[in-house]
Write a protein that holds these residues in place. Structure first.
Motif, PDB file in Angstrom:
ATOM      1  N   THR A  11       0.839  -1.185   0.000  1.00  0.00           N
ATOM      2  CA  THR A  11       0.000   0.000   0.000  1.00  0.00           C
ATOM      3  C   THR A  11       0.879   1.242   0.000  1.00  0.00           C
ATOM      4  O   THR A  11       1.824   1.328   0.794  1.00  0.00           O
ATOM      5  CB  THR A  11      -0.922   0.007   1.231  1.00  0.00           C
ATOM      6  OG1 THR A  11      -1.756  -1.150   1.204  1.00  0.00           O
ATOM      7  CG2 THR A  11      -1.794   1.254   1.227  1.00  0.00           C
ATOM      8  N   GLN A  13       0.878   5.714  -0.921  1.00  0.00           N
ATOM      9  CA  GLN A  13       0.098   6.910  -1.208  1.00  0.00           C
ATOM     10  C   GLN A  13       0.281   7.333  -2.652  1.00  0.00           C
ATOM     11  O   GLN A  13       1.310   7.045  -3.278  1.00  0.00           O
ATOM     12  CB  GLN A  13       0.518   8.045  -0.274  1.00  0.00           C
ATOM     13  CG  GLN A  13       0.107   7.837   1.175  1.00  0.00           C
ATOM     14  CD  GLN A  13       0.385   9.044   2.038  1.00  0.00           C
ATOM     15  OE1 GLN A  13       1.208   9.887   1.686  1.00  0.00           O
ATOM     16  NE2 GLN A  13      -0.304   9.147   3.166  1.00  0.00           N
ATOM     17  N   ALA A  14      -0.702   8.025  -3.170  1.00  0.00           N
ATOM     18  CA  ALA A  14      -0.615   8.543  -4.529  1.00  0.00           C
ATOM     19  C   ALA A  14       0.651   9.383  -4.687  1.00  0.00           C
ATOM     20  O   ALA A  14       1.011  10.163  -3.801  1.00  0.00           O
ATOM     21  CB  ALA A  14      -1.846   9.383  -4.854  1.00  0.00           C
ATOM     22  N   PRO A  87      -4.318   6.308  -7.803  1.00  0.00           N
ATOM     23  CA  PRO A  87      -5.321   5.373  -7.258  1.00  0.00           C
ATOM     24  C   PRO A  87      -5.820   4.381  -8.303  1.00  0.00           C
ATOM     25  O   PRO A  87      -6.113   3.226  -7.964  1.00  0.00           O
ATOM     26  CB  PRO A  87      -6.432   6.310  -6.791  1.00  0.00           C
ATOM     27  CG  PRO A  87      -5.719   7.579  -6.419  1.00  0.00           C
ATOM     28  CD  PRO A  87      -4.620   7.703  -7.440  1.00  0.00           C
ATOM     29  N   THR A  90      -4.404   0.817  -8.627  1.00  0.00           N
ATOM     30  CA  THR A  90      -4.738  -0.220  -7.656  1.00  0.00           C
ATOM     31  C   THR A  90      -5.244  -1.470  -8.369  1.00  0.00           C
ATOM     32  O   THR A  90      -6.173  -1.409  -9.167  1.00  0.00           O
ATOM     33  CB  THR A  90      -5.805   0.296  -6.680  1.00  0.00           C
ATOM     34  OG1 THR A  90      -5.246   1.357  -5.899  1.00  0.00           O
ATOM     35  CG2 THR A  90      -6.290  -0.814  -5.766  1.00  0.00           C
ATOM     36  N   THR A 120      -1.985  -1.377  -3.797  1.00  0.00           N
ATOM     37  CA  THR A 120      -3.069  -0.480  -3.424  1.00  0.00           C
ATOM     38  C   THR A 120      -2.523   0.932  -3.300  1.00  0.00           C
ATOM     39  O   THR A 120      -1.557   1.161  -2.561  1.00  0.00           O
ATOM     40  CB  THR A 120      -3.717  -0.906  -2.101  1.00  0.00           C
ATOM     41  OG1 THR A 120      -4.194  -2.254  -2.223  1.00  0.00           O
ATOM     42  CG2 THR A 120      -4.876   0.016  -1.749  1.00  0.00           C
ATOM     43  N   VAL A 121      -3.138   1.862  -4.028  1.00  0.00           N
ATOM     44  CA  VAL A 121      -2.701   3.258  -4.013  1.00  0.00           C
ATOM     45  C   VAL A 121      -3.842   4.091  -3.432  1.00  0.00           C
ATOM     46  O   VAL A 121      -4.942   4.094  -3.966  1.00  0.00           O
ATOM     47  CB  VAL A 121      -2.338   3.744  -5.426  1.00  0.00           C
ATOM     48  CG1 VAL A 121      -1.772   5.177  -5.356  1.00  0.00           C
ATOM     49  CG2 VAL A 121      -1.329   2.812  -6.076  1.00  0.00           C
ATOM     50  N   SER A 122      -3.544   4.765  -2.334  1.00  0.00           N
ATOM     51  CA  SER A 122      -4.599   5.534  -1.665  1.00  0.00           C
ATOM     52  C   SER A 122      -4.431   7.035  -1.863  1.00  0.00           C
ATOM     53  O   SER A 122      -3.371   7.485  -2.320  1.00  0.00           O
ATOM     54  CB  SER A 122      -4.591   5.212  -0.176  1.00  0.00           C
ATOM     55  OG  SER A 122      -3.333   5.557   0.382  1.00  0.00           O
TER      56      SER A 122
END
Length: 122
Positions: A11, A13-14, A87, A90, A120-122
């Motif tokens: 995971t 971050q953007a 995102p 993902t 996963t990109v949040s």
């Protein structure tokens, strides 16, 4: 027998980066092609990037300039460097290998697949 094992997902971050690895055993990319595919929730599997035995690379338009595919034949490992993640990147990412590839982004052309690694990109 041929085995492909992906690692490096996670995971992030953007705007962040990840490097995926695919350790290959029982197969050498001497005359074929290896690729990375991804499948997001509710989406069909799509080609992300591919590299042939001569290190010629191809990319999906959505990742050009952000992702880089490479291979280390001495280590029998395929890589996917992913930068500036979004995102929409993902997905579960899979590596694949095949010796009779007609269209690099066509999943049906590949003979061997790994089990996937989640990004996963949040």
């Amino acid at each position: 027998h041929v085995q492909l094992v992906e690692s490096g997902g996670g995971t992030v971050q953007a705007g962040g980066s990840l490097r995926l690895s695919c350790k290959v055993s029982g197969y050498t990319n001497l005359h074929g092609c290896m690729g990375w595919f991804r499948q997001g929730p509710g989406k069909k599997r799509e080609g992300v990037a591919a590299i042939d035995s001569g290190d010629f690379t191809q990319y999906a338009d959505s990742v050009k300039g952000r992702f880089t595919i490479s291979q280390d034949n001495a280590k029998n490992t395929l890589y996917l460097q992913m930068n500036s993640l979004k995102p929409e990147d993902t997905a579960m990412y899979y590596c694949a290998a095949g010796s009779r590839i007609r269209a690099w982004s066509r999943a049906a052309d590949y003979d061997y697949w790994g089990q996937g690694t989640q990004v996963t990109v949040s």
